[in-house]
Scaffold this motif. Structure first.
Motif, PDB file in Angstrom:
ATOM      1  N   ALA A 224      -3.037 -11.716  -0.517  1.00 38.02           N
ATOM      2  CA  ALA A 224      -2.083 -10.647  -0.790  1.00 38.02           C
ATOM      3  C   ALA A 224      -1.719 -10.593  -2.270  1.00 38.02           C
ATOM      4  N   ARG A 225      -1.291  -9.422  -2.733  1.00 38.44           N
ATOM      5  CA  ARG A 225      -0.832  -9.219  -4.102  1.00 38.44           C
ATOM      6  C   ARG A 225       0.447  -8.392  -4.072  1.00 38.44           C
ATOM      7  N   ASP A 226       1.244  -8.514  -5.132  1.00 39.61           N
ATOM      8  CA  ASP A 226       2.405  -7.640  -5.261  1.00 39.61           C
ATOM      9  C   ASP A 226       1.964  -6.348  -5.946  1.00 39.61           C
ATOM     10  N   GLN A 227       2.913  -5.478  -6.242  1.00 34.91           N
ATOM     11  CA  GLN A 227       2.570  -4.177  -6.831  1.00 34.91           C
ATOM     12  C   GLN A 227       1.789  -4.331  -8.137  1.00 34.91           C
ATOM     13  N   GLU A 228       2.293  -5.165  -9.013  1.00 32.58           N
ATOM     14  CA  GLU A 228       1.619  -5.368 -10.303  1.00 32.58           C
ATOM     15  C   GLU A 228       0.250  -6.000 -10.113  1.00 32.58           C
ATOM     16  N   GLY A 229       0.167  -6.958  -9.180  1.00 31.20           N
ATOM     17  CA  GLY A 229      -1.094  -7.666  -8.960  1.00 31.20           C
ATOM     18  C   GLY A 229      -2.189  -6.787  -8.402  1.00 31.20           C
ATOM     19  N   ILE A 230      -1.854  -5.921  -7.437  1.00 31.28           N
ATOM     20  CA  ILE A 230      -2.884  -5.087  -6.811  1.00 31.28           C
ATOM     21  C   ILE A 230      -3.424  -4.058  -7.804  1.00 31.28           C
ATOM     22  N   ILE A 231      -2.573  -3.560  -8.678  1.00 36.75           N
ATOM     23  CA  ILE A 231      -3.027  -2.619  -9.710  1.00 36.75           C
ATOM     24  C   ILE A 231      -3.878  -3.347 -10.752  1.00 36.75           C
ATOM     25  N   LYS A 232      -3.478  -4.571 -11.063  1.00 39.46           N
ATOM     26  CA  LYS A 232      -4.250  -5.387 -12.013  1.00 39.46           C
ATOM     27  C   LYS A 232      -5.664  -5.642 -11.487  1.00 39.46           C
ATOM     28  N   GLU A 233      -5.784  -5.920 -10.190  1.00 41.60           N
ATOM     29  CA  GLU A 233      -7.109  -6.155  -9.594  1.00 41.60           C
ATOM     30  C   GLU A 233      -7.956  -4.883  -9.658  1.00 41.60           C
ATOM     31  N   GLY A 234      -7.323  -3.746  -9.424  1.00 41.64           N
ATOM     32  CA  GLY A 234      -8.053  -2.476  -9.510  1.00 41.64           C
ATOM     33  C   GLY A 234      -8.570  -2.199 -10.903  1.00 41.64           C
ATOM     34  N   ASN A 235      -7.737  -2.487 -11.889  1.00 39.71           N
ATOM     35  CA  ASN A 235      -8.159  -2.290 -13.285  1.00 39.71           C
ATOM     36  C   ASN A 235      -9.327  -3.203 -13.636  1.00 39.71           C
ATOM     37  N   LYS A 236      -9.304  -4.415 -13.099  1.00 41.72           N
ATOM     38  CA  LYS A 236     -10.394  -5.353 -13.345  1.00 41.72           C
ATOM     39  C   LYS A 236     -11.697  -4.810 -12.767  1.00 41.72           C
ATOM     40  N   ALA A 237     -11.625  -4.214 -11.576  1.00 42.23           N
ATOM     41  CA  ALA A 237     -12.818  -3.637 -10.962  1.00 42.23           C
ATOM     42  C   ALA A 237     -13.378  -2.500 -11.803  1.00 42.23           C
ATOM     43  N   LEU A 238     -12.498  -1.682 -12.369  1.00 42.58           N
ATOM     44  CA  LEU A 238     -12.949  -0.575 -13.216  1.00 42.58           C
ATOM     45  C   LEU A 238     -13.678  -1.105 -14.454  1.00 42.58           C
ATOM     46  N   LEU A 239     -13.164  -2.202 -15.016  1.00 41.47           N
ATOM     47  CA  LEU A 239     -13.791  -2.792 -16.199  1.00 41.47           C
ATOM     48  C   LEU A 239     -15.140  -3.428 -15.862  1.00 41.47           C
ATOM     49  N   LEU A 240     -15.243  -3.992 -14.652  1.00 37.10           N
ATOM     50  CA  LEU A 240     -16.463  -4.698 -14.264  1.00 37.10           C
ATOM     51  C   LEU A 240     -17.566  -3.779 -13.745  1.00 37.10           C
TER      52      LEU A 240
ATOM     53  N   PHE B 136       0.802  -1.223   0.000  1.00 37.23           N
ATOM     54  CA  PHE B 136       0.000   0.000   0.000  1.00 37.23           C
ATOM     55  C   PHE B 136       0.839   1.279   0.000  1.00 37.23           C
ATOM     56  N   PRO B 137       2.027   1.299   0.639  1.00 32.89           N
ATOM     57  CA  PRO B 137       2.813   2.543   0.643  1.00 32.89           C
ATOM     58  C   PRO B 137       3.530   2.861  -0.674  1.00 32.89           C
ATOM     59  N   ILE B 138       3.546   1.932  -1.623  1.00 35.34           N
ATOM     60  CA  ILE B 138       4.265   2.148  -2.886  1.00 35.34           C
ATOM     61  C   ILE B 138       3.638   3.313  -3.657  1.00 35.34           C
ATOM     62  N   LYS B 139       4.480   4.202  -4.164  1.00 32.19           N
ATOM     63  CA  LYS B 139       4.019   5.421  -4.844  1.00 32.19           C
ATOM     64  C   LYS B 139       3.053   5.106  -5.986  1.00 32.19           C
ATOM     65  N   GLU B 140       3.434   4.166  -6.852  1.00 34.38           N
ATOM     66  CA  GLU B 140       2.609   3.859  -8.033  1.00 34.38           C
ATOM     67  C   GLU B 140       1.260   3.269  -7.631  1.00 34.38           C
ATOM     68  N   VAL B 141       1.256   2.431  -6.580  1.00 37.52           N
ATOM     69  CA  VAL B 141       0.001   1.848  -6.091  1.00 37.52           C
ATOM     70  C   VAL B 141      -0.896   2.945  -5.546  1.00 37.52           C
ATOM     71  N   GLY B 142      -0.314   3.845  -4.751  1.00 39.74           N
ATOM     72  CA  GLY B 142      -1.085   4.954  -4.198  1.00 39.74           C
ATOM     73  C   GLY B 142      -1.649   5.859  -5.271  1.00 39.74           C
ATOM     74  N   SER B 143      -0.833   6.169  -6.258  1.00 43.25           N
ATOM     75  CA  SER B 143      -1.275   7.044  -7.349  1.00 43.25           C
ATOM     76  C   SER B 143      -2.489   6.449  -8.064  1.00 43.25           C
ATOM     77  N   PHE B 144      -2.433   5.131  -8.353  1.00 47.42           N
ATOM     78  CA  PHE B 144      -3.526   4.464  -9.060  1.00 47.42           C
ATOM     79  C   PHE B 144      -4.793   4.407  -8.210  1.00 47.42           C
ATOM     80  N   TYR B 145      -4.662   3.964  -6.967  1.00 46.98           N
ATOM     81  CA  TYR B 145      -5.841   3.777  -6.122  1.00 46.98           C
ATOM     82  C   TYR B 145      -6.439   5.104  -5.643  1.00 46.98           C
ATOM     83  N   ASN B 146      -5.604   6.072  -5.354  1.00 49.23           N
ATOM     84  CA  ASN B 146      -6.126   7.354  -4.879  1.00 49.23           C
ATOM     85  C   ASN B 146      -6.850   8.127  -5.988  1.00 49.23           C
TER      86      ASN B 146
END
Length: 465
Positions: A118-134, A62-72
């Protein structure tokens, strides 16, 4: 002045996006109100204090910059402890049964998508993108839900509806059961349908009979076939879901029916296995009595819990005495030494010898996981047993023996500390001292025990002198 405010706003936004995911504070209803005003999806993190993967996500992902940028930028983020306050009811509402579990919901609280683990950086962003599509599926699911009762025998409708539900991470319930009941034998043996067989969430005797019949047929042809293995794994997963859901029912009847089905699964090699169950293979591999105890405890069935807990622990100890386990451990060590000597004498390479050591190490790990499980099961369950027996002298005496056993079969730091403190609390200081002295004797040069942990153990000993 306006330019200054704009600059400050942009700077604050930049800081928010660079510091990882920012989670909203406050009540759940307040978060959904924000979602209504912004039109954003709500991302919910259901966690518990004891969940290791949950802590890993909070500390490292969660503290990773890219993850925060995408989710926020895309979601309203909210985390809640599933075992405290409002989180208890929300966990029930969304049928949360494992941690961490993550939900993406709309402003009405409807589930768009969920995933577990749990997911890694790529995985957590991938899950978020899936939610946006769904997100666009919500309205379609709602419409299909309203007319579903009129399409119980419509294979095409049911398949489309069930696919949407599964894709969104929802329980497919009755529509999935109806779809499976319409399948012919070829469909039941089609690898493309495995995804349906592993997502059964509503108990139907007819569906489970059909699953068992298919498993029995495939097992009879070739128990080692890939098709059987995949269908069996899917069935165990669904049975685990059904067993978990039965724990929420007001009567124990459904659980008992499912335990009968569980017993039939042993015909296909699915024997009770605490180690595999603990490592995520599903509660269908847990002993039946433990599933009963879980139900009794959750529904405050005092007498049933007390009687079964005592019988269950006593039977386990009778079959797995501390002396027997210690002897087995010694024999395994001797076998390892002899085996390594023979490998060296036979001219095996260092690599082959090391691989053999690793294989032995894995066997030892599985044994340790099993013994640790039962030790913690005793340490976590004894309080209810005492309460249900009104802390009688007989009950306390029996429990002291169980606590002693929990350490003798798993001599790890946290077990030693917990067992000793419990025995002190139960007024058995002599037994507590034996545990502490044994632990200190065997771990003086153990580098895996921190200085702080050794100090804690010594302090317990000093309190007993």
């Amino acid at each position: 002045m306006k330019k200054l405010l704009l600059i400050l706003l942009l700077c604050s936004t930049s800081i928010v996006y660079s510091q990882g995911i920012v989670f909203e504070e406050g009540k759940f209803i307040e978060v959904t109100e924000i979602a209504k005003k912004t039109g954003k999806i709500v991302f919910i993190d259901f966690y518990t204090d004891w969940c290791g993967p949950c802590r890993n996500m909070v500390q490292n992902i969660f503290p990773i910059k890219e993850v925060g940028s995408f989710y926020n930028s895309n979601f309203i983020n909210y985390k809640i402890n599933a075992e405290k306050g409002e989180g208890i009811e929300l966990a029930k509402r969304y049928s949360v049964s494992a941690y961490p579990t993550y939900f993406f919901i709309n402003e009405k609280g409807d589930v768009i998508y969920k995933f577990m683990g749990a997911r890694d950086q790529e995985g957590i962003i991938k899950e978020g993108n899936k939610a946006l599509l769904l997100k666009s599926n919500i309205e379609k699911i709602s419409l299909m839900e309203k007319v579903c009762k009129n399409h119980k025998n419509d294979t095409n409708f049911l398949k489309e509806y069930v696919d949407l539900l599964i894709e969104s991470g929802r329980e497919a319930g009755e529509p999935l059961n109806n779809y499976i009941l319409l399948m012919d034998n070829d469909a039941m043996q089609d690898l493309n349908n495995i995804r349906y067989f592993e997502n059964i969430s509503l108990y139907s005797p007819a569906v489970m009979d059909k699953m068992i019949a298919t498993l029995s047929y495939l097992y009879g042809i070739d128990p080692k076939s890939g098709l059987f293995a995949k269908l069996n794994k899917a069935s165990v997963k669904s049975l685990s879901t059904l067993l978990r859901n039965s724990g929420k029912k007001s009567t124990v009847d459904e659980l008992e029916s499912l335990l009968v089905i569980k017993s039939k699964f042993t015909d296909f090699g699915n024997k009770d296995n605490i180690t595999l169950a603990s490592m995520g293979s599903g509660i269908a591999l847990m002993p039946a009595d433990e599933l009963r105890l879980s139900y009794y405890k959750a529904h405050k069935m005092v007498i049933e819990y007390s009687l079964l807990f005592e019988r269950y622990i006593d039977n386990y100890i009778a079959l797995n005495s501390a002396e027997k386990i210690e002897k087995e451990n010694m024999n395994l060590e001797i076998m390892l030494d002899d085996g390594m000597k023979k490998l060296a004498e036979s001219g095996k390479s260092k690599e082959e010898i090391e691989n053999s050591k690793k294989m032995f190490g894995m066997v030892n790990v599985f044994r340790t996981v099993n013994f640790r499980y039962y030790s913690t099961y005793i340490l976590n369950g004894y309080t209810d047993y005492l309460t249900y027996n009104n802390n009688s002298i007989e009950a306390i005496t029996k429990v002291s023996g169980w606590i002693e056993y929990s350490y003798l079969t798993c001599k790890q730091y946290d077990i030693a500390e917990t067992a000793a403190n419990i025995l002190i609390k139960l007024n058995y200081p002599a037994k507590a001292r034996i545990i502490i002295e044994d632990f200190l004797k065997n771990n003086t040069n153990n580098k895996s025990i921190t200085p702080e942990q050794m100090e804690t153990i010594r302090n317990i000993l000093y309190s007993l002198l």
